[in-house]
Motif scaffolding. Structure first.
Motif, PDB file in Angstrom:
ATOM      1  N   SER A 220      19.399   7.839  -0.572  1.00  0.00           N
ATOM      2  CA  SER A 220      18.805   7.371   1.021  1.00  0.00           C
ATOM      3  C   SER A 220      17.005   7.813   0.749  1.00  0.00           C
ATOM      4  O   SER A 220      16.903   8.791   0.564  1.00  0.00           O
ATOM      5  N   GLY A 221      16.294   6.633   1.262  1.00  0.00           N
ATOM      6  CA  GLY A 221      14.858   6.670   1.244  1.00  0.00           C
ATOM      7  C   GLY A 221      14.144   6.946  -0.096  1.00  0.00           C
ATOM      8  O   GLY A 221      13.152   7.143   0.021  1.00  0.00           O
ATOM      9  N   LEU A 222      15.129   6.449  -1.297  1.00  0.00           N
ATOM     10  CA  LEU A 222      14.457   6.344  -2.417  1.00  0.00           C
ATOM     11  C   LEU A 222      14.426   5.111  -3.071  1.00  0.00           C
ATOM     12  O   LEU A 222      15.581   4.548  -2.788  1.00  0.00           O
ATOM     13  N   PRO A 223      13.459   4.420  -3.728  1.00  0.00           N
ATOM     14  CA  PRO A 223      13.785   3.176  -4.364  1.00  0.00           C
ATOM     15  C   PRO A 223      14.882   3.196  -5.511  1.00  0.00           C
ATOM     16  O   PRO A 223      14.883   4.307  -6.084  1.00  0.00           O
ATOM     17  N   ASN A 224      15.397   2.036  -5.658  1.00  0.00           N
ATOM     18  CA  ASN A 224      16.355   2.210  -6.806  1.00  0.00           C
ATOM     19  C   ASN A 224      15.742   2.104  -8.074  1.00  0.00           C
ATOM     20  O   ASN A 224      14.552   1.983  -8.224  1.00  0.00           O
ATOM     21  N   HIS A 225      16.412   2.292  -9.152  1.00  0.00           N
ATOM     22  CA  HIS A 225      15.899   2.446 -10.691  1.00  0.00           C
ATOM     23  C   HIS A 225      15.283   0.959 -10.897  1.00  0.00           C
ATOM     24  O   HIS A 225      14.239   0.918 -11.420  1.00  0.00           O
ATOM     25  N   GLU A 226      16.060  -0.031 -10.324  1.00  0.00           N
ATOM     26  CA  GLU A 226      15.522  -1.434 -10.658  1.00  0.00           C
ATOM     27  C   GLU A 226      15.014  -2.040  -9.495  1.00  0.00           C
ATOM     28  O   GLU A 226      15.694  -2.346  -8.515  1.00  0.00           O
ATOM     29  N   LEU A 227      13.901  -2.241  -9.515  1.00  0.00           N
ATOM     30  CA  LEU A 227      13.006  -2.993  -8.411  1.00  0.00           C
ATOM     31  C   LEU A 227      12.588  -4.402  -8.611  1.00  0.00           C
ATOM     32  O   LEU A 227      12.043  -4.609  -9.692  1.00  0.00           O
ATOM     33  N   GLN A 228      13.251  -5.289  -7.816  1.00  0.00           N
ATOM     34  CA  GLN A 228      12.662  -6.714  -8.017  1.00  0.00           C
ATOM     35  C   GLN A 228      11.776  -7.162  -7.042  1.00  0.00           C
ATOM     36  O   GLN A 228      12.274  -6.886  -5.719  1.00  0.00           O
ATOM     37  N   VAL A 229      10.732  -7.747  -7.243  1.00  0.00           N
ATOM     38  CA  VAL A 229       9.868  -8.309  -6.515  1.00  0.00           C
ATOM     39  C   VAL A 229       9.311  -9.603  -6.865  1.00  0.00           C
ATOM     40  O   VAL A 229       9.373  -9.946  -8.035  1.00  0.00           O
ATOM     41  N   LYS A 230       8.362 -10.255  -5.871  1.00  0.00           N
ATOM     42  CA  LYS A 230       7.784 -11.599  -6.453  1.00  0.00           C
ATOM     43  C   LYS A 230       6.715 -11.843  -5.555  1.00  0.00           C
ATOM     44  O   LYS A 230       6.463 -11.052  -4.423  1.00  0.00           O
ATOM     45  N   VAL A 231       5.729 -12.216  -5.841  1.00  0.00           N
ATOM     46  CA  VAL A 231       4.462 -12.537  -5.167  1.00  0.00           C
ATOM     47  C   VAL A 231       4.874 -13.456  -3.749  1.00  0.00           C
ATOM     48  O   VAL A 231       5.543 -14.256  -4.334  1.00  0.00           O
ATOM     49  N   GLY A 232       4.373 -12.721  -2.770  1.00  0.00           N
ATOM     50  CA  GLY A 232       4.646 -13.432  -1.516  1.00  0.00           C
ATOM     51  C   GLY A 232       5.911 -12.915  -0.940  1.00  0.00           C
ATOM     52  O   GLY A 232       6.199 -13.112   0.239  1.00  0.00           O
ATOM     53  N   SER A 233       6.339 -11.771  -1.529  1.00  0.00           N
ATOM     54  CA  SER A 233       7.758 -11.011  -0.795  1.00  0.00           C
ATOM     55  C   SER A 233       7.212  -9.809  -0.113  1.00  0.00           C
ATOM     56  O   SER A 233       6.172  -9.267  -0.450  1.00  0.00           O
ATOM     57  N   PRO A 234       7.766  -9.856   1.186  1.00  0.00           N
ATOM     58  CA  PRO A 234       7.404  -8.382   2.027  1.00  0.00           C
ATOM     59  C   PRO A 234       7.952  -7.281   1.370  1.00  0.00           C
ATOM     60  O   PRO A 234       9.239  -7.330   0.846  1.00  0.00           O
ATOM     61  N   ILE A 235       7.323  -6.025   1.567  1.00  0.00           N
ATOM     62  CA  ILE A 235       7.728  -4.816   0.980  1.00  0.00           C
ATOM     63  C   ILE A 235       7.639  -4.004   2.251  1.00  0.00           C
ATOM     64  O   ILE A 235       6.626  -3.946   3.081  1.00  0.00           O
ATOM     65  N   MET A 236       8.185  -2.599   2.160  1.00  0.00           N
ATOM     66  CA  MET A 236       7.863  -1.577   3.250  1.00  0.00           C
ATOM     67  C   MET A 236       7.861  -0.477   2.291  1.00  0.00           C
ATOM     68  O   MET A 236       8.510  -0.240   1.505  1.00  0.00           O
ATOM     69  N   LEU A 237       6.506   0.379   2.790  1.00  0.00           N
ATOM     70  CA  LEU A 237       6.380   1.716   2.255  1.00  0.00           C
ATOM     71  C   LEU A 237       7.474   2.704   2.524  1.00  0.00           C
ATOM     72  O   LEU A 237       7.885   2.948   3.713  1.00  0.00           O
ATOM     73  N   LEU A 238       7.778   3.337   1.785  1.00  0.00           N
ATOM     74  CA  LEU A 238       8.748   4.585   1.835  1.00  0.00           C
ATOM     75  C   LEU A 238       8.072   5.791   1.869  1.00  0.00           C
ATOM     76  O   LEU A 238       8.732   7.049   2.176  1.00  0.00           O
ATOM     77  N   ARG A 239       6.857   6.006   1.731  1.00  0.00           N
ATOM     78  CA  ARG A 239       6.005   7.298   1.707  1.00  0.00           C
ATOM     79  C   ARG A 239       4.840   7.198   2.354  1.00  0.00           C
ATOM     80  O   ARG A 239       4.310   5.992   2.456  1.00  0.00           O
ATOM     81  N   ASN A 240       4.212   8.231   2.897  1.00  0.00           N
ATOM     82  CA  ASN A 240       2.768   8.316   3.487  1.00  0.00           C
ATOM     83  C   ASN A 240       2.046   8.344   2.006  1.00  0.00           C
ATOM     84  O   ASN A 240       1.864   9.401   1.544  1.00  0.00           O
ATOM     85  N   LEU A 241       1.205   7.277   1.932  1.00  0.00           N
ATOM     86  CA  LEU A 241       0.568   7.168   0.802  1.00  0.00           C
ATOM     87  C   LEU A 241      -1.184   7.533   1.112  1.00  0.00           C
ATOM     88  O   LEU A 241      -1.750   8.413   0.579  1.00  0.00           O
ATOM     89  N   ASN A 242      -1.573   7.051   2.275  1.00  0.00           N
ATOM     90  CA  ASN A 242      -2.837   7.067   3.039  1.00  0.00           C
ATOM     91  C   ASN A 242      -2.942   6.709   4.139  1.00  0.00           C
ATOM     92  O   ASN A 242      -3.395   5.422   4.457  1.00  0.00           O
ATOM     93  N   PRO A 243      -2.511   7.476   4.992  1.00  0.00           N
ATOM     94  CA  PRO A 243      -2.741   7.094   6.655  1.00  0.00           C
ATOM     95  C   PRO A 243      -4.045   6.794   6.993  1.00  0.00           C
ATOM     96  O   PRO A 243      -4.013   5.947   7.980  1.00  0.00           O
ATOM     97  N   LYS A 244      -5.244   7.265   6.593  1.00  0.00           N
ATOM     98  CA  LYS A 244      -6.242   6.506   6.889  1.00  0.00           C
ATOM     99  C   LYS A 244      -6.645   5.172   6.544  1.00  0.00           C
ATOM    100  O   LYS A 244      -7.306   4.445   7.318  1.00  0.00           O
ATOM    101  N   LYS A 245      -6.022   4.618   5.496  1.00  0.00           N
ATOM    102  CA  LYS A 245      -5.960   3.325   5.308  1.00  0.00           C
ATOM    103  C   LYS A 245      -4.702   2.259   5.417  1.00  0.00           C
ATOM    104  O   LYS A 245      -4.501   1.360   5.174  1.00  0.00           O
ATOM    105  N   GLY A 246      -3.881   3.004   6.667  1.00  0.00           N
ATOM    106  CA  GLY A 246      -2.750   2.346   7.142  1.00  0.00           C
ATOM    107  C   GLY A 246      -1.550   2.466   6.166  1.00  0.00           C
ATOM    108  O   GLY A 246      -0.732   1.614   6.377  1.00  0.00           O
TER     109      GLY A 246
END
Length: 384
Positions: A220-246
């Motif tokens: 829970s809260g961790l991406p799976n080993h295999e991640l499938q994406v396409k250009v145009g697909s929506p994604i959600m961040l699972l970690r705080n990377l840079n709050p100043k940049k949103g």
């Protein structure tokens, strides 16, 4: 959702720091500093793994000794719901939508008992938002929310304004895979690098847990080993990377370009909308400490979010929400959170995979009524 132990730790920290300057504040709540706490006890409560109702309720800030020093301000107007929205119909009676949402959260909506529970918990789904399952419930839900994906996927507003919510991660994966394969374009597959943390393991652990086994693990809260994406697909961040940049946990983005070791994406929520950013792979460890060894996974800290869990949707505002329930909800506030994400009942659809004919048109609404004890308001205000 924050455990009361977090607030108590902050309280002890402030008392310790402030008492170095003024010893009199060592006994004052938060070292004498005024704190503003915001939240809604109708929503999902702190997650306490492998514990029951009593422990979950006991983890709330309202059950802490700090609560005796709190003044409650009751916010009464829901600013998310649009004005002049149509009512919903329940057993032939018209009910204002905002009143129905509050009744779900307060646990005052009329209930029925189908399975001999200690307390009845099944509620009637309003006719306006009820979606019949059909022969294939998953296809029915996806067609309802993402029926025009083929011609609308290039428009950020179309993606941003809709989401499918469901209780469990396994249902989220099924929905995301179905919608992702409808999106035109090349499917890009990214695989993680998994290992056992050498600083917190023994040489035997590397033999006990081979790479293939680590790849199969899901946390829970961790991406799976295999991640499938396409250009145009929506994604959600699972970690705080840079709050100043949103770039915070829960921020939604749209993938604009896929590199071998980098993702380019456009932010579509928060105060940095339309900004282009780059997401790298990072090392992550699961928060779940029940696994015998410390697993380290290097992967993009994202998840495809055509669908998301009800818990993960807290804080989001979406115009079109599909609540997909292969099984009923299992915890306090989940129904309330799901239906309160929308701005109007026109954008809400609830689909239940009914195992029993008598339960058709009904679903569970779990409310821990004891959480509302000691919440007497001192003043009223406006919910933002």
């Amino acid at each position: 959702m924050t455990h009361r132990h977090v607030f108590e730790a902050v309280d002890r920290t402030f008392r310790d720091i402030r008492s170095k300057v003024n010893p009199d504040v060592s006994s004052a709540c938060f070292g004498g500093i005024t704190m503003l706490l915001g939240g809604d006890f109708r929503q999902v409560m702190p997650v306490v793994p492998k514990k029951g109702r009593e422990d979950i309720v006991g983890a709330s800030i309202s059950k802490s000794f700090l609560w005796d020093d709190c003044t409650v301000f009751n916010l009464v107007e829901n600013m998310r719901i649009e004005r002049d929205v149509p009512p919903v119909t329940i057993d032939g009676r018209k009910v204002p939508f905002r009143n129905w949402v509050l009744a779900l959260g307060d646990g005052t909506e009329q209930t029925t008992n189908f399975d001999d529970d200690m307390e009845p918990s099944w509620i009637k789904i309003p006719a306006e938002v009820y979606l019949k399952a059909g022969d294939d419930p998953l296809q029915t839900m996806v067609n309802e929310i993402y029926g025009h994906l083929g011609e609308q996927h290039v428009h950020m507003e179309y993606i941003r304004d809709r989401a499918i919510l469901t209780p469990l991660n396994e249902y989220v994966e099924a929905v995301n895979n179905e919608v992702l394969h409808r999106l035109p374009g090349e499917l890009k597959i990214y695989r993680s690098y998994d290992s056992i943390c050498k600083a917190a393991s023994t040489p035997v652990d590397e033999v006990l847990y081979p790479l293939e086994y680590l790849n199969s693990l899901k946390f829970s809260g961790l991406p799976n080993h295999e991640l499938q994406v396409k250009v145009g697909s929506p994604i959600m961040l699972l970690r705080n990377l840079n709050p100043k940049k949103g770039l915070c946990n829960g921020t939604r983005l749209i993938v604009t370009r896929c590199y071998n070791f980098l993702l380019e994406a456009r932010i579509m929520t928060g105060n940095k909308i339309d900004d282009i950013t780059y997401i790298p792979r990072i090392n992550m460890c699961p928060a779940d400490k029940t696994f015998p060894a410390m697993v380290k996974r290097k992967q993009f800290p994202i998840a495809v979010c055509y669908a998301m869990t009800v818990n993960k949707s807290q804080g989001q505002t979406v115009k079109n929400v599909g609540l997909y329930l292969p099984k009923p909800v299992f915890s306090h506030g989940q129904i309330y959170v799901a239906v309160s994400r929308v701005t109007s009942p026109r954008g809400l659809k609830i689909l239940c995979v009914d195992e029993d004919v008598k339960q058709a048109g009904y679903t569970k609404n779990i409310v821990y009524h004891e959480i509302f004890d000691n919440l007497m308001p001192a003043q009223t205000g406006v919910q933002t």
